[in-house]
Design a protein around this motif. Structure first.
Motif, mmCIF file in Angstrom:
data_model
loop_
_atom_site.group_PDB
_atom_site.id
_atom_site.type_symbol
_atom_site.label_atom_id
_atom_site.label_comp_id
_atom_site.label_asym_id
_atom_site.label_seq_id
_atom_site.Cartn_x
_atom_site.Cartn_y
_atom_site.Cartn_z
ATOM 1 N N TRP A 67 -12.143 21.922 31.950
ATOM 2 C CA TRP A 67 -10.544 21.400 32.214
ATOM 3 C C TRP A 67 -10.480 20.646 33.412
ATOM 4 C CZ3 TRP A 67 -6.272 22.757 35.077
ATOM 5 C CH2 TRP A 67 -5.126 22.250 34.543
ATOM 6 N N VAL A 68 -10.655 21.383 34.343
ATOM 7 C CA VAL A 68 -10.324 20.993 35.755
ATOM 8 C C VAL A 68 -11.034 19.740 36.166
ATOM 9 C CG1 VAL A 68 -10.656 21.361 38.302
ATOM 10 C CG2 VAL A 68 -9.847 23.033 36.930
ATOM 11 N N LEU A 69 -12.539 19.552 35.682
ATOM 12 C CA LEU A 69 -13.338 18.331 36.055
ATOM 13 C C LEU A 69 -12.979 17.032 34.859
ATOM 14 C CD1 LEU A 69 -16.640 19.852 36.950
ATOM 15 C CD2 LEU A 69 -14.509 19.479 38.417
ATOM 16 N N LEU A 70 -12.661 17.400 33.655
ATOM 17 C CA LEU A 70 -12.495 16.389 32.787
ATOM 18 C C LEU A 70 -11.084 16.244 32.114
ATOM 19 C CD1 LEU A 70 -15.568 17.436 30.504
ATOM 20 C CD2 LEU A 70 -15.542 15.500 32.494
ATOM 21 N N TYR A 71 -10.377 17.030 32.113
ATOM 22 C CA TYR A 71 -8.883 16.838 31.542
ATOM 23 C C TYR A 71 -7.720 17.028 32.247
ATOM 24 C CZ TYR A 71 -11.997 16.982 27.503
ATOM 25 O OH TYR A 71 -13.076 16.553 26.502
ATOM 26 N N ALA A 72 -7.727 17.588 33.508
ATOM 27 C CA ALA A 72 -6.718 17.882 34.472
ATOM 28 C C ALA A 72 -6.178 16.437 35.142
ATOM 29 C CB ALA A 72 -6.886 18.829 35.241
ATOM 30 N N GLY A 73 -6.012 15.575 34.398
ATOM 31 C CA GLY A 73 -5.179 14.356 34.749
ATOM 32 C C GLY A 73 -6.213 13.071 35.119
ATOM 33 N N GLN A 74 -7.593 13.187 34.677
ATOM 34 C CA GLN A 74 -8.468 12.387 35.427
ATOM 35 C C GLN A 74 -8.532 10.937 34.399
ATOM 36 O OE1 GLN A 74 -8.879 15.390 35.162
ATOM 37 N NE2 GLN A 74 -10.359 16.039 36.419
ATOM 38 N N GLN A 75 -8.221 11.138 32.941
ATOM 39 C CA GLN A 75 -8.133 10.153 31.983
ATOM 40 C C GLN A 75 -9.461 9.392 31.848
ATOM 41 O OE1 GLN A 75 -4.364 7.809 32.379
ATOM 42 N NE2 GLN A 75 -3.327 9.701 32.574
ATOM 43 N N TRP A 76 -10.675 10.164 31.631
ATOM 44 C CA TRP A 76 -11.930 9.540 31.760
ATOM 45 C C TRP A 76 -12.060 8.659 30.418
ATOM 46 C CZ3 TRP A 76 -14.587 9.576 36.025
ATOM 47 C CH2 TRP A 76 -14.389 10.827 37.025
ATOM 48 N N PRO A 77 -12.854 7.524 30.423
ATOM 49 C CA PRO A 77 -13.087 7.130 29.048
ATOM 50 C C PRO A 77 -13.672 8.067 28.015
ATOM 51 C CG PRO A 77 -13.908 5.949 30.800
ATOM 52 C CD PRO A 77 -13.596 7.039 31.532
ATOM 53 N N PRO A 137 -16.195 8.184 25.918
ATOM 54 C CA PRO A 137 -17.600 8.677 25.996
ATOM 55 C C PRO A 137 -18.017 9.713 27.074
ATOM 56 C CG PRO A 137 -17.450 6.477 25.269
ATOM 57 C CD PRO A 137 -16.029 7.065 25.735
ATOM 58 N N ILE A 138 -17.177 9.576 28.245
ATOM 59 C CA ILE A 138 -17.655 10.386 29.292
ATOM 60 C C ILE A 138 -16.964 11.707 29.222
ATOM 61 C CG2 ILE A 138 -16.997 10.956 31.869
ATOM 62 C CD1 ILE A 138 -17.175 8.047 32.259
ATOM 63 N N ALA A 139 -15.834 11.720 28.582
ATOM 64 C CA ALA A 139 -14.981 13.200 28.423
ATOM 65 C C ALA A 139 -15.927 13.886 27.126
ATOM 66 C CB ALA A 139 -13.689 12.926 28.145
ATOM 67 N N LEU A 140 -16.319 13.024 26.126
ATOM 68 C CA LEU A 140 -17.081 13.780 25.061
ATOM 69 C C LEU A 140 -18.444 14.349 25.387
ATOM 70 C CD1 LEU A 140 -16.267 11.497 21.960
ATOM 71 C CD2 LEU A 140 -15.133 13.788 22.615
ATOM 72 N N SER A 141 -19.097 13.769 26.408
ATOM 73 C CA SER A 141 -20.474 13.745 26.720
ATOM 74 C C SER A 141 -20.147 15.212 27.677
ATOM 75 C CB SER A 141 -21.169 12.881 27.535
ATOM 76 O OG SER A 141 -20.995 11.745 26.475
ATOM 77 N N GLY A 142 -19.145 15.003 28.499
ATOM 78 C CA GLY A 142 -19.111 16.331 29.687
ATOM 79 C C GLY A 142 -18.741 17.409 28.862
ATOM 80 N N THR A 143 -17.878 17.405 27.916
ATOM 81 C CA THR A 143 -17.461 18.576 26.922
ATOM 82 C C THR A 143 -18.722 19.296 26.381
ATOM 83 O OG1 THR A 143 -15.316 17.629 26.727
ATOM 84 C CG2 THR A 143 -15.783 19.564 25.246
ATOM 85 N N ALA A 144 -19.308 18.204 25.839
ATOM 86 C CA ALA A 144 -20.753 18.642 25.115
ATOM 87 C C ALA A 144 -21.706 19.595 25.916
ATOM 88 C CB ALA A 144 -21.574 17.579 24.573
ATOM 89 N N LEU A 145 -21.677 19.010 27.219
ATOM 90 C CA LEU A 145 -22.561 19.890 28.321
ATOM 91 C C LEU A 145 -21.909 21.339 28.543
ATOM 92 C CD1 LEU A 145 -23.498 16.967 30.931
ATOM 93 C CD2 LEU A 145 -25.144 18.338 29.447
ATOM 94 N N PHE A 146 -20.709 21.384 28.855
ATOM 95 C CA PHE A 146 -20.109 22.694 29.092
ATOM 96 C C PHE A 146 -20.309 23.456 27.937
ATOM 97 C CE2 PHE A 146 -17.847 20.424 32.521
ATOM 98 C CZ PHE A 146 -18.083 21.182 33.657
ATOM 99 N N ALA A 147 -20.080 22.829 26.601
ATOM 100 C CA ALA A 147 -20.155 23.613 25.459
ATOM 101 C C ALA A 147 -21.622 24.222 25.332
ATOM 102 C CB ALA A 147 -19.767 22.872 24.179
ATOM 103 N N LEU A 148 -22.653 23.219 25.560
ATOM 104 C CA LEU A 148 -24.289 23.587 25.751
ATOM 105 C C LEU A 148 -24.193 24.917 26.656
ATOM 106 C CD1 LEU A 148 -27.043 23.093 24.527
ATOM 107 C CD2 LEU A 148 -27.201 21.474 26.455
#
Length: 406
Positions: free
Chosen positions: A43-53, A55-66
């Motif tokens: 949440w801190v790195l991907l969703y707390a106001g960053q507004q990443w594109p 694909p980046i948000a989904l890829s990062g979320t997938a890594l954390f889920a893994l």
């Protein structure tokens, strides 16, 4: 159906105590902890106001889920019944990495963002992305440094300890303490040999190992432990069990240490004599021994001191610092312990303090009892040490009689 609790009471057995609220909560810790370790940084790195594109948000979320799924699975395969070393290495490394990432996501996610806001740096998205890159950069730096700190041969920590009852004939006695070597999935046979070379260079009178030799049975970790047989001491090499021995066939470790020339002080003592003065060196099994179900194992201080002249100074080996309450009650002069690793990865030492009276260093307890807690010689689990360096300890025992006469 008969009331089983009534039957047990009639048979003279103690009825089972229902679990407390805290015990019920603790059952869920293995489920809650991984979720927090991975979801908070996500949440801190991907969703707390960053507004990443996207694909980046989904890829990062997938890594954390893994990581969330993979870490517990790897640890179960590595430390469960299968005891797969490669899986243990993966799981332990992910655990250490997740802890560091979680810690600095929380700290920088609040403190750095607040500082940037007060300083008026950028807009909300700029500040959020600065926090992301700062967390990732600092985490990478700390993990790299922490890995080096964990794998290197520990520095020697030297200190003089005055024991009021120590006779002048034993002034200057050199005691070397190693503990928590934790030989395990990562092969550290060469590291073990270099540690033993460092110990030998200290020219000790007494060398002590206060337990947690390894994670695994003596048969499985024999090659890593073998260099302990080369350790030299002018008087004795002594060893007591740690809690991890009781996860891995403790008697096998006691037998192996005996074969390597170490004297297992299992609720026993020996005497060091010089210049007409005597020091009692006693040792007890770890406090977890009694619940291990292993016949003949248990922490019995009275047995360790049986037949000892109460006027003699006593040096006690006990794996866990929390044994100090019993030691102080018996008037022990100095207890040597390990177990805490100094927290190993900051700020874990705050949690360790909930269970132990000391995390590292020399402390006073009761009227005359001293406790020295080592940060440990090796590492457990995650191959990282962050702000908690390992150590080999040289304690030089001093007699007040000698200092008075000089």
């Amino acid at each position: 159906m008969a009331d089983t609790s009534s039957n047990r009471a009639a048979a003279g057995e103690t009825p089972e105590t229902p679990p407390s609220g805290l015990q019920r909560v603790m059952r869920f810790i293995p489920l809650i902890a991984p979720l927090l370790l991975w979801s908070v940084p996500c949440w801190v790195l991907l969703y707390a106001g960053q507004q990443w594109p996207l694909p980046i948000a989904l890829s990062g979320t997938a890594l954390f889920a893994l990581g969330l799924v993979g870490m517990p699975l790897a640890m179960m395969r590595g430390h469960g019944r299968r005891q797969q070393d490669r899986a243990a290495i993966v799981g332990d490394t992910l655990l250490g990495g997740a802890w560091v990432l979680f810690t600095w996501s929380v700290l920088l996610g609040v403190l750095l963002r607040l500082a940037l806001t007060v300083a008026g740096v950028g807009d909300g998205q700029d500040r959020a992305r600065m926090v992301t890159w700062a967390v990732l950069g600092l985490t990478a730096l700390l993990l790299g440094w922490g890995y080096f700190e964990a794998r290197r041969v520990p520095r020697v920590r030297r200190l003089e300890v005055e024991l009021p009852r120590l006779g002048a004939g034993l002034d200057g006695t050199r005691v070397v303490l190693i503990t928590d070597t934790h030989y395990g999935p990562l092969d550290r046979a060469r590291w073990s040999a270099r540690v033993c070379e460092t110990v030998n260079a200290l020219e000790a009178d007494l060398v002590c190992h206060t337990g947690d030799i390894a994670d695994g049975t003596a048969e499985r970790r024999r090659a890593q432990a073998a260099p302990l047989g080369t350790v030299q001491a002018t008087r004795a090499r002594v060893y007591v069990t740690g809690n991890h021995e009781y996860y891995s066939e403790a008697q096998g470790w006691v037998d192996l240490m005996d074969k390597l020339g170490w004297k297992p002080l299992r609720n026993r003592h020996l005497l060091l004599e010089h210049g007409g003065d005597t020091l009692v060196v006693a040792g007890v099994d770890d406090v977890t021994a009694e619940s291990s179900g292993l016949a003949g194992h248990g922490a019995h201080l009275a047995g360790a001191l049986q037949g000892v002249d109460p006027g003699l100074p006593v040096l006690l080996l006990a794996h866990q610092p929390k044994f100090i309450d019993r030691a102080a009650a018996h008037g022990i002069d100095l207890q040597l312990s390990g177990h805490t690793h100094g927290g190993q990865i900051w700020p874990f030492h705050y949690l360790v303090r909930l269970d132990q009276p000391s995390v590292a260093g020399l402390s006073h307890h009761g009227d005359r009892t001293l406790l020295y807690t080592s940060r440990g010689t090796g590492f457990w689990g995650p191959p990282f040490r962050v702000f908690a360096p390992s150590e080999i300890t040289l304690l030089v025992l001093r007699s007040p009689q000698q200092s008075t006469s000089s």
